[in-house]
Design a protein around this motif. Structure first.
Motif, PDB file in Angstrom:
ATOM      1  N   UNK A   8       0.910  -1.248   0.179  1.00 31.06           N
ATOM      2  CA  UNK A   8      -0.023   0.029  -0.129  1.00 31.06           C
ATOM      3  C   UNK A   8       0.881   1.363   0.103  1.00 31.06           C
ATOM      4  N   UNK A   9       0.098   2.302  -0.437  1.00 30.82           N
ATOM      5  CA  UNK A   9       0.928   3.683  -0.304  1.00 30.82           C
ATOM      6  C   UNK A   9       0.186   4.851   0.228  1.00 30.82           C
ATOM      7  N   UNK A  10       0.437   5.552   1.104  1.00 27.11           N
ATOM      8  CA  UNK A  10      -0.428   6.532   1.933  1.00 27.11           C
ATOM      9  C   UNK A  10       0.664   7.575   2.243  1.00 27.11           C
ATOM     10  N   UNK A  11       0.758   8.590   1.383  1.00 28.83           N
ATOM     11  CA  UNK A  11       1.958   9.748   1.198  1.00 28.83           C
ATOM     12  C   UNK A  11       1.055  11.169   1.268  1.00 28.83           C
ATOM     13  N   UNK A 104       4.264  -4.392   3.030  1.00 26.44           N
ATOM     14  CA  UNK A 104       5.309  -3.536   2.583  1.00 26.44           C
ATOM     15  C   UNK A 104       4.651  -2.231   1.944  1.00 26.44           C
ATOM     16  N   UNK A 105       4.902  -1.065   2.598  1.00 26.23           N
ATOM     17  CA  UNK A 105       4.289   0.217   2.599  1.00 26.23           C
ATOM     18  C   UNK A 105       5.155   1.288   2.030  1.00 26.23           C
ATOM     19  N   UNK A 139       8.820  -0.540   5.091  1.00 29.44           N
ATOM     20  CA  UNK A 139       8.330   0.833   4.961  1.00 29.44           C
ATOM     21  C   UNK A 139       9.350   1.823   4.151  1.00 29.44           C
ATOM     22  N   UNK A 140       8.983   2.075   2.982  1.00 27.88           N
ATOM     23  CA  UNK A 140       9.595   3.428   2.383  1.00 27.88           C
ATOM     24  C   UNK A 140       9.526   4.364   2.804  1.00 27.88           C
ATOM     25  N   UNK A 179      14.903  -6.369   1.209  1.00 21.28           N
ATOM     26  CA  UNK A 179      14.924  -6.837   2.534  1.00 21.28           C
ATOM     27  C   UNK A 179      13.557  -7.668   3.334  1.00 21.28           C
ATOM     28  N   UNK A 180      12.563  -7.130   2.975  1.00 21.92           N
ATOM     29  CA  UNK A 180      11.189  -7.895   3.251  1.00 21.92           C
ATOM     30  C   UNK A 180      11.321  -9.205   2.983  1.00 21.92           C
TER      31      UNK A 180
END
Length: 501
Positions: A8-11, A104-105, A139-140, A179-180
């Motif tokens: 997901x992406x929440x930016x 993975x976010x 997380x990125x 890495x995940x």
């Protein structure tokens, strides 16, 4: 069985000094795509999701993508918007919990909701309530993250960009994904630690075209080759968000047994950030000085590109400051363009007329005239009208379609002003070329941006200068009323600091 990964992406980058709130409609106006719709849009461009998918293909994962949500930097995120988007991610985690192997976010790191100071920490807390404390979460983060202790406690893996202008989003997503995968396979047992310094942000906001700052990221990459060191992230911070834990941080994601070395790396990099705190690279011109250069510039080798640094919509500024435009008109500068002027009312008024008509209207300065100047009464000619849609072709937005909303080019005394409806900074040449403005034919071009503009605009510029118009993102931090940040903090305070360690 393949690993099952939820993505997901929440930016959002939140400017707490900006009036109002960032609403769910603001996300819809920018990006609010669920599932396959998001994959179709971002799955093969320079975006973290593309990097997630790259890592997933390499490892043979089964991926469930929840949502890609991105609103342009602005005021704190409303509770309704935050709860809605967070629920999409958390509800999917609850629905898929029995088969999930990892999460993975793509987050920003400087999201401030209206009801708390740490949006990313809050989202991760809600996720942990669903999936428990042990499921691997990667997380990125944006390079301008303000990383809180809560964030590093709730995600084992954090990986930030290493470029500003940001051009490594896909690479960062791929790094976090790999890495995940290693964590899910049991090849590593990751954890992340944090070093922080009492500054509003790094002296050059993380600019990787400044040698001293670029060296921090070169050191980070070199350390990632050491045994047990999985990711080293240097976060410049975001001085336009007033929270207790604001400031630059260094994160080191490490394997079991490498904590001592990870701490040495983090503290040494953070010490360098502190030691370089007074080394500001930009030379900030006044509007009058910038206008004089624009009037007299010889554009034989390309236009003079003027960054309206303080009115950068990418830092949550309003994008409607008029101080520089006023100075250009008073100086008699001609043969240039000004992009953008974010003024929905003026854009709507111009769209009530036709190309070629002469119109008089009030332009800009309507959101907060105290920052960057008030409205200007101008008469000019409409030379272009558009729905505002463009598709980027540069290093940041290449292949990605966005819209400024109803857009007009309004020519006033030899300056073409790009008047737009929706909030966006200048990142890509198509943001002017799509509307009939060709930089190669200009004497000067004003871009409302701090640094990202350089990726696309610096290569075509005869010269680049930077202007402080006194707008909301001004480098003069003392003009903003900080109340939450822990004091003392540089540069608001010059004394009273404890030793860095």
């Amino acid at each position: 069985m393949p690993f099952h990964v939820l993505t997901g992406s929440f930016v959002h980058e939140s400017n707490t000094f900006k009036k109002g709130e960032t609403t769910l409609q603001d996300f819809r106006d920018a990006v609010l795509d669920e599932g396959q719709v998001a994959i179709d849009r971002f799955g093969d461009v320079n975006d973290e999701l593309a990097g997630f998918l790259d890592a997933g293909r390499e490892a043979g994962w089964r991926i469930t993508h929840t949502v890609s949500a991105h609103a342009n930097p602005g005021a704190p995120v409303s509770r309704a918007a935050f709860d809605h988007i967070a629920a999409i991610i958390c509800d999917a985690a609850a629905e898929q919990r029995a088969t999930l192997d990892g999460i993975l976010l793509s987050l920003h790191g400087s999201m401030v909701p209206a009801f708390c100071e740490d949006g990313e920490g809050e989202l991760l807390a809600r996720l942990r309530e669903v999936v428990g404390p042990d499921l691997p979460v990667a997380v990125t983060l944006d390079l301008h993250a303000m990383v809180t202790p809560a964030m590093v406690e709730r995600a084992q893996i954090l990986v930030s960009y290493k470029t500003y202008p940001h051009v490594d989003m896909r690479e960062t997503g791929r790094h976090a994904g790999r890495l995940l995968d290693a964590a899910m396979r049991g090849a590593v047992r990751p954890a992340t630690l944090r070093a922080h310094r009492p500054m509003l942000d790094e002296a050059n906001a993380g600019r990787t075209d400044v040698p001293e700052t670029a060296a921090l990221y070169a050191r980070a990459r070199a350390h990632e080759a050491e045994p047990g060191i999985l990711a080293v992230s240097v976060n410049a911070g975001f001085s336009e968000a007033d929270i207790t834990e604001m400031g630059p941080t260094v994160l080191v994601t490490h394997d079991l047994g490498a904590e001592t070395r990870a701490r040495e790396i983090a503290e040494a990099l953070a010490d360098t950030i502190w030691d370089q705190r007074g080394h500001v690279f930009n030379d900030f011109l006044t509007p009058a000085a910038a206008a004089a250069e624009a009037r007299d510039f010889d554009a034989a080798k390309g236009p003079l590109v003027i960054a309206d640094y303080a009115d950068n919509p990418g830092a949550g500024a309003y994008g409607d400051a008029t101080a520089l435009l006023d100075a250009l008109l008073k100086a008699g500068a001609t043969g240039g363009a000004f992009a953008p002027m974010i003024d929905p009312a003026a854009a709507a008024e111009l769209h009530r007329h036709k190309v070629g008509e002469t119109v008089t209207l009030d332009l800009g300065g309507k959101r907060d005239p105290a920052f960057g100047g008030g409205p200007m009464r101008l008469t000019g000619e409409i030379v272009h009208l558009s729905d505002g849609t463009y598709t980027g072709d540069g290093p940041i937005l290449g292949g990605i379609t966005h819209s400024f909303g109803p857009t007009a080019v309004f020519r006033v005394q030899g300056i073409d002003i790009l008047v737009v409806t929706l909030n966006e900074q200048m990142l890509d040449l198509q943001q002017v070329r799509a509307f009939g403005i060709e930089p190669a034919r200009l004497r000067f071009l004003v871009v409302k941006s701090m640094q990202h503009f350089r990726a696309a605009f610096e290569p075509i510029a005869g010269r680049v200068i930077v202007c402080d118009t006194g707008a909301l993102a001004t480098p003069q931090a003392h003009l903003r009323p900080y109340t939450r940040v822990r004091r003392p903090v540089w540069p608001l305070d010059r004394t009273g600091f404890a030793p860095s360690r």
